[in-house]
Design an enzyme around this catalytic site. Structure first.
Site, PDB file in Angstrom:
ATOM      1  N   ARG A  66       0.825  -1.207   0.000  1.00  0.00           N
ATOM      2  CA  ARG A  66       0.000   0.000   0.000  1.00  0.00           C
ATOM      3  C   ARG A  66       0.862   1.261   0.000  1.00  0.00           C
ATOM      4  O   ARG A  66       0.505   2.271  -0.623  1.00  0.00           O
ATOM      5  CB  ARG A  66      -0.923  -0.033   1.215  1.00  0.00           C
ATOM      6  CG  ARG A  66      -1.990   1.055   1.223  1.00  0.00           C
ATOM      7  CD  ARG A  66      -3.109   0.685   2.189  1.00  0.00           C
ATOM      8  NE  ARG A  66      -4.123   1.732   2.237  1.00  0.00           N
ATOM      9  CZ  ARG A  66      -4.290   2.561   3.271  1.00  0.00           C
ATOM     10  NH1 ARG A  66      -3.506   2.458   4.327  1.00  0.00           N
ATOM     11  NH2 ARG A  66      -5.237   3.479   3.249  1.00  0.00           N
ATOM     12  N   HIS A  70       0.357   4.301  -2.603  1.00  0.00           N
ATOM     13  CA  HIS A  70       0.095   5.669  -2.159  1.00  0.00           C
ATOM     14  C   HIS A  70       1.229   6.617  -2.543  1.00  0.00           C
ATOM     15  O   HIS A  70       1.005   7.831  -2.617  1.00  0.00           O
ATOM     16  CB  HIS A  70      -0.153   5.691  -0.648  1.00  0.00           C
ATOM     17  CG  HIS A  70      -1.541   5.266  -0.273  1.00  0.00           C
ATOM     18  ND1 HIS A  70      -2.328   5.965   0.606  1.00  0.00           N
ATOM     19  CD2 HIS A  70      -2.289   4.209  -0.676  1.00  0.00           C
ATOM     20  CE1 HIS A  70      -3.501   5.360   0.728  1.00  0.00           C
ATOM     21  NE2 HIS A  70      -3.496   4.285  -0.036  1.00  0.00           N
ATOM     22  N   ASN A  98      -4.163   8.847   4.150  1.00  0.00           N
ATOM     23  CA  ASN A  98      -2.928   8.360   4.764  1.00  0.00           C
ATOM     24  C   ASN A  98      -2.915   8.431   6.282  1.00  0.00           C
ATOM     25  O   ASN A  98      -2.301   7.594   6.953  1.00  0.00           O
ATOM     26  CB  ASN A  98      -1.724   9.155   4.237  1.00  0.00           C
ATOM     27  CG  ASN A  98      -1.444   8.914   2.773  1.00  0.00           C
ATOM     28  OD1 ASN A  98      -1.850   7.893   2.223  1.00  0.00           O
ATOM     29  ND2 ASN A  98      -0.759   9.840   2.126  1.00  0.00           N
ATOM     30  N   HIS A 197      -6.498  -5.965  -2.179  1.00  0.00           N
ATOM     31  CA  HIS A 197      -7.245  -6.102  -0.932  1.00  0.00           C
ATOM     32  C   HIS A 197      -7.498  -7.560  -0.577  1.00  0.00           C
ATOM     33  O   HIS A 197      -8.253  -7.844   0.358  1.00  0.00           O
ATOM     34  CB  HIS A 197      -8.566  -5.339  -1.031  1.00  0.00           C
ATOM     35  CG  HIS A 197      -8.403  -3.860  -0.888  1.00  0.00           C
ATOM     36  ND1 HIS A 197      -9.457  -2.969  -0.919  1.00  0.00           N
ATOM     37  CD2 HIS A 197      -7.283  -3.101  -0.720  1.00  0.00           C
ATOM     38  CE1 HIS A 197      -9.000  -1.733  -0.773  1.00  0.00           C
ATOM     39  NE2 HIS A 197      -7.689  -1.791  -0.665  1.00  0.00           N
TER      40      HIS A 197
END
Length: 321
Positions: A66, A70, A98, A197
């Protein structure tokens, strides 16, 4: 005759030089062997550290994956997400998607410390993130992919871009498609990347509204989650993103078909819309999902990198040099 021979040789040399210039790797390109001479053992250092972190806490694999996502979705894969706030600098860590959410910074710090000891000032934080994401998926029994290197680190960050570019767990299907399209991804690539996910956990605050207000949620699934995620309180209580959250597989897509998507944005991928068919494909074809996910990860890891003389190679990933 001599003049003719000289002329021919000159033309041949000129043509050869043209080919060398045309096909020589640019200093701005990412390559597989970027550190072959300057830090030949960097991959084994990263892999060992990631494997150790994942063995210690399986969730860390999802967290490192992740972090890379990001990072890349905010002005390219430049490690801007790692920069700490200071008195006169605002980074991206406090952005809505975040804040109190992204993690794994200590693992990146450990890797960077080891690399600085081995080859000081050579391997960028952005390249560490790219390699760690791949190694995390492999550590959780997912597919690997060929990571190219040569990214450099930013000296800036953008809180506003982090807030606007990163989709939230409340996103609709159209918002997801648009967010990924803005980065150059097709709808199918978005669905494949959403399959990330299949590992990790989410905080109650990100799925509470779905538990108590969405209609497209399996009743027994919602009932089982509510004690750990009450209508108020328990914001940081964790629940797995799919039913095999420590193993990278295609169970996520099977869960969506059974209305067991944890986040609202997850279930949007299977809710009578344009994504349904691809979700069905991935639910029944794990090899297809693995292939498409790996391909999309290569594409994501190549988003807008700083190369050549742009940016810098930070010696500490949390601050500029």
């Amino acid at each position: 005759m001599a003049s003719s021979t000289f002329s021919s040789m000159f033309k041949l040399s000129t043509f050869t030089l043209f080919l060398l210039v045309l096909f020589a790797p640019s200093s701005g390109q990412l390559t597989a062997n970027f550190y072959a001479r300057t830090c030949p053992n960097f991959r084994s250092i990263i892999t060992r550290a990631v494997n150790s972190a994942v063995v210690n806490e399986a969730r860390m694999g999802a967290s490192l994956l992740r972090l890379h996502f990001h990072d890349c979705f905010v002005n390219g894969c430049d490690a801007s997400v790692l920069l700490d706030d200071t008195a006169n600098f605002t980074g991206e860590k406090t952005a809505g998607p975040n804040s109190n959410s992204i993690r794994g910074f200590n693992v990146i710090d450990t890797i960077k410390t080891q690399l600085e000891r081995q080859c000081p000032g050579v391997v960028s934080c952005a390249d560490i993130l790219a390699a760690a994401a791949r190694d995390s998926v492999v550590a959780l029994r997912g597919p690997g992919w060929n990571v190219l290197f040569g990214r450099r680190d930013s000296t800036t960050a953008s809180l506003s871009a982090a807030n606007s570019n990163l989709p939230s767990g409340a996103s609709s299907l159209s918002t997801l498609i648009s967010s990924f399209s803005n980065q150059g991804f097709t709808a199918n690539e978005m669905i494949a990347l959403s399959g990330a996910h299949t590992i990790g956990q989410a905080r109650c605050t990100t799925f509470r509204n779905r538990l108590y207000n969405d209609n497209n949620i399996n009743a027994s699934f919602a009932a089982a989650l509510r004690p750990n995620c009450p209508s108020s309180g328990g914001d940081n209580n964790l629940s797995p993103l799919d039913s095999t959250a420590t193993s990278f597989d295609n169970r996520y897509f099977n869960d969506l078909i059974n209305q067991r998507g944890l986040l609202h944005s997850d279930q949007e991928l299977f809710n009578g819309g344009s994504a349904d068919a691809q979700v069905r494909t991935y639910s029944s074809n794990p090899a297809t999902f693995n292939r498409d996910f790996a391909s999309a990860m290569v594409k994501m890891s190549n988003l807008g990198p700083l190369t050549g003389s742009s940016g810098q190679v930070r010696t500490n990933c949390r601050r500029t040099n």
